[in-house]
Each structure stands twice: as structure tokens, then as C-alpha cells.
Design an enzyme around this catalytic site. Structure first.
Site, PDB file in Angstrom:
ATOM      1  N   LYS A  42     -10.192  -2.112   6.580  1.00  0.00           N
ATOM      2  CA  LYS A  42      -9.039  -2.548   7.174  1.00  0.00           C
ATOM      3  C   LYS A  42      -9.400  -3.288   8.455  1.00  0.00           C
ATOM      4  O   LYS A  42     -10.575  -3.542   8.885  1.00  0.00           O
ATOM      5  CB  LYS A  42      -8.353  -1.157   7.585  1.00  0.00           C
ATOM      6  N   TYR A 267     -10.103 -13.254  40.273  1.00  0.00           N
ATOM      7  CA  TYR A 267      -8.935 -12.222  40.643  1.00  0.00           C
ATOM      8  C   TYR A 267      -8.918 -11.067  41.264  1.00  0.00           C
ATOM      9  O   TYR A 267     -10.060 -10.267  40.930  1.00  0.00           O
ATOM     10  CB  TYR A 267      -8.005 -12.237  39.471  1.00  0.00           C
TER      11      TYR A 267
HETATM   12  C1  LIG Z   1     -11.131   4.103   9.084  1.00  0.00           C
HETATM   13  C2  LIG Z   1     -11.163   5.040   8.532  1.00  0.00           C
HETATM   14  C3  LIG Z   1     -12.299   5.360   7.645  1.00  0.00           C
HETATM   15  C4  LIG Z   1     -13.636   4.600   7.925  1.00  0.00           C
HETATM   16  O1  LIG Z   1     -14.467   5.122   9.102  1.00  0.00           O
HETATM   17  P1  LIG Z   1     -15.521   4.576   9.573  1.00  0.00           P
HETATM   18  O2  LIG Z   1     -15.957   5.497  10.680  1.00  0.00           O
HETATM   19  O3  LIG Z   1     -15.409   3.425  10.149  1.00  0.00           O
HETATM   20  O4  LIG Z   1     -16.507   4.806   8.583  1.00  0.00           O
HETATM   21  C5  LIG Z   1     -12.339   6.336   6.674  1.00  0.00           C
HETATM   22  N1  LIG Z   1     -11.123   6.926   6.551  1.00  0.00           N
HETATM   23  C6  LIG Z   1      -9.985   6.863   7.083  1.00  0.00           C
HETATM   24  C7  LIG Z   1      -8.743   7.525   6.629  1.00  0.00           C
HETATM   25  C8  LIG Z   1     -10.177   5.918   7.970  1.00  0.00           C
HETATM   26  O5  LIG Z   1      -8.792   5.418   8.625  1.00  0.00           O
END
Ligand SMILES: *Cc1c(COP(=O)(O)O)cnc(C)c1O
Length: 379
Positions: A42, A267
Site C-alpha cells: 500500500k 523562519y
Molecule cells: C499495513 C498493514 C500490514 C503491514 O504491516 P507492516 O507492519 O508494515 O508489516 C499488515 N496488515 C494490515 C491490516 C495493514 O494495514
């Protein structure tokens, strides 16, 4: 990193696909045999670039993909038809038709979702693949574990849904092994009274692989961060699996200048020079992914030396103190994340200095940053 890139770019991330593939093989080898591997890709594969990472994963033999939404899932589907693609988030009604058009797998948490997805699937003379998600203590998606059997039975009465898997998600796998084990037990309790033959049963993510129990009847894992060579837990995940960083993050020195003692920097005048100083203005800022929270806190490596960030990080520029580095000049490379000579700044160090964590830091490297891929295949 090659001299060519240094000449052309102001800020770039280098992605080592060979290291990525070694990590994948290392994790897969450490898992029990027959354990299925759902690669979580993702958010543009955690900022590494979805198409390049997914291509490599397809060539390296993963069993399935998991993403956040139908857009990401459809992008993967257009790259290959041979892999199940699980959507980890709720699907909105207007998006749902794409589940059917692109043969995607939805996550079901409520009987409402089950019913309307069944209706949609029926209207399209389809069989929609779904996974049932069980809330074992995350308090986000999934049916609360004590009501899971009931929802499972509902799904089984709906002829246009095809149940492919059951899963849960851990809330505290990186800091609380005990609670993670409680969550595991809650899922096991649900599974006791359910026929699981032919279903994918999965719970573990990168962090929980650390407390992974080979006796669990789970037959799949969902791995995101660990593939990219970042250990989410202070102890090595899986105890013995070795992973290496995949991403390095670079910018350049835009200009060097001398300033007198007591000059305020950037800034809001949050930093005042304590001595006559030489500063370097780097050609990247929070518009690229150097977070504002690194103001007066972080550092970069120039010629193998740590140069502290002084004053506020700005959108396009960041200022560092180079008074103690004689040889620095405009155009030089500054390492934001990565290694040089004997020094290194890991993603975890970068994130911790920014009061963040590795997941967010990776997602914060913006579109403006060119991704450079290297790493030929190793047979
Ligand atoms: C993002 C996600 C993962 C992966 O998690 P990591 O800690 O990056 O391995 C697994 N399951 C779900 C439901 C997620 O949203």
C-alpha cells in the site's frame, strides 16, 4: 548512487531492488514451510514505487498482494492476473464495481457490508471474493471477536460471496508481546469452531513476526515494512532473519556561506549561531520529505561527517552547519538517510529524531523526489 545522478538531481531516493529481493528471500526462508506470503504494498509500496516493487515481487514468487484501496489494487491487477489482491480497508459504494471488474478481494467487517456486497455481486452475476476480518483488540476494522462466528454464518448464507480467508490485525506488536499473544488467542478461539479448510488464515505483520509461534494454525503472513529492510522492533524480527536497508535518501548542497556569530537562522529565528560559522543550504525541505520536526534536531552526512540541521526546515531548503568541514562545496551530496564512509543515518534514526516512525517517514517522501532504481537480479 552514480556521478550522473548527482549532477542532475536536487533530491532523490535510491531504491536497491537487489537488497529488496534478498530481504524477501530471507524472510520467506525464515518462515515455516508452506506459509503463504502476502506482500503489503500500500501507499506506493511504502514510498518505494508501486510498479517497480510489485514487478520484482511478481518475479520473486509471492503468493498474493495486500493494499489499502481499489485504486492501488486495480493498478496491480493491470500488471498481472495471477495473484489474489486483498483490499485491507473498507470499500466505498461507488468504488465497489471495480472489485468485480478487476477480480479483487474485499475485507468484510460488518453484516451490512456482507449484504450490500452480495447484492452488488448478484446484480453482476458474480462471485465476489472476501476475507472476514476479526477485531481481536485493534478497535478499528473487523467484527468484534465474540460476534465473529455469527458474521461468518451470515457470509456463508450469501451465495454471491466466496469466503477466501479470515484474518486479524495486531495493535501493539512492536511494543507488547503479551497483548499480541492475547489477540492471537482470540483469533484461535474463533477458529476452533469454524471449518478453515482451503481458507487463508493470517494475522502476522512485520512486528509480530518477532513473537511468531510456529504451532499457530495460521497459514499466511502479511508483511510490509520488513521487506524494505527496516526492523520495526528493537529485537530482530524472527530472531534470525537478516534484512538490509532498501532506500537511501539524498540531496545536494545548494550554496555555502559564512555568517557571523549571533546570526539567527531561518523562519521564526529558532536558532542563533554560537560562533562565526559556515552554513550549507541544502536543496530539499519538507516539500521533499525532510520533516519540519527535524528543525534543530536532525543531521545529514556530507563527506562522511555529520552536519546538524540548524533552524527550521523550510519547504524547499534545509540549513546545516558545516563549519567543521573544510572541503565542502556547492553541488556536494548530502545524505539524509543512508551511509557514507564509516557513518550512517538509518531510517529508524531519522524517524526517531523526527518523533515519528519508519512507516510515516517512508510515506512522507514526496512525489517531487525522483526514485532511482538499481540492483540487477541475482539468481
Ligand atoms: C499495513 C498493514 C500490514 C503491514 O504491516 P507492516 O507492519 O508494515 O508489516 C499488515 N496488515 C494490515 C491490516 C495493514 O494495514
Amino acid at each position: 548512487m552514480t556521478k550522473n545522478h548527482q549532477k542532475q538531481l536536487r533530491c532523490w531516493a535510491e531504491i536497491n531492488l537487489a537488497a529488496f529481493e534478498r530481504n524477501l528471500k530471507g524472510i520467506q526462508t525464515a518462515l515455516p514451510e508452506k506459509m503463504r506470503y502476502l506482500a503489503v504494498v500500500k501507499a506506493d509500496a511504502y514510498g518505494h514505487g508501486m510498479p517497480q516493487i510489485v514487478n520484482r515481487l511478481m518475479q520473486s514468487g509471492v503468493d498474493a498482494f495486500a493494499v489499502a484501496n481499489v485504486k492501488e489494487a486495480s493498478d496491480i491487477r493491470h500488471m498481472g492476473t495471477g495473484w489474489p489482491i486483498l483490499i485491507l480497508s473498507p470499500v466505498l459504494p461507488e468504488e465497489a464495481i471495480q472489485l468485480i471488474e478487476n477480480d479483487l478481494t474485499a475485507t468484510i467487517s460488518t453484516s451490512d457490508e456482507a449484504r450490500w456486497l452480495n447484492e452488488l455481486s448478484k446484480a453482476n452475476q458474480s462471485q465476489l471474493k472476501v476475507h472476514l476480518k476479526v477485531d481481536t483488540g485493534m478497535g478499528r476494522l473487523g467484527v468484534w471477536h465474540t460476534q465473529a462466528i455469527q458474521l461468518l454464518q451470515t457470509i456463508q448464507t450469501l451465495p454471491h460471496l466466496s469466503l477466501q480467508g479470515i484474518y486479524t490485525h495486531f495493535s501493539s506488536a512492536d511494543c507488547d508481546v503479551q497483548f499480541t499473544n492475547l489477540q492471537r488467542d482470540r483469533l484461535l478461539e474463533v477458529l476452533k469452531s469454524v471449518p478453515t479448510k482451503g481458507l487463508l488464515i493470517h494475522a502476522d505483520n512485520s512486528s509480530s513476526l518477532q513473537s511468531f509461534n510456529e504451532k499457530n494454525p495460521f497459514n499466511a503472513v502479511r508483511v510490509g515494512l520488513l521487506q524494505f529492510g527496516v526492523l520495526p522492533y528493537p529485537k530482530s524480527a524472527l530472531g534470525h532473519v537478516h534484512v538490509e536497508p532498501v532506500l537511501s535518501f539524498y540531496t545536494r548542497v545548494g550554496l555555502i556561506k559564512e555568517l557571523p556569530r549571533h546570526t539567527d537562522i531561518s523562519y521564526g529565528r529558532t536558532y542563533q549561531l554560537k560562533r562565526d560559522s559556515r552554513i550549507a543550504v541544502l536543496t530539499a525541505g519538507y516539500g521533499d520529505g525532510i520533516p519540519l520536526s527535524l528543525s534543530n534536531k536532525g543531521a545529514v552526512l556530507i563527506h562522511g561527517k555529520r552536519c546538524p540541521i540548524i533552524g527550521r526546515v523550510t519547504m524547499d531548503q534545509t540549513i546545516v552547519d558545516v563549519t567543521d568541514i573544510r572541503e565542502v562545496s556547492a553541488g556536494d551530496v548530502a545524505i539524509i538517510i543512508g551511509k557514507d564512509l564509516s557513518q550512517s543515518i538509518s531510517l529508524n534514526e531519522f524517524s526517531q529524531s523526527a518523533d515519528s516512525h519508519a512507516w510515516e517517514s517512508l510515506c512522507s517522501i514526496t512525489k517531487r523526489v525522483t526514485r532511482i532504481y538499481k540492483g540487477s537480479r541475482e539468481i
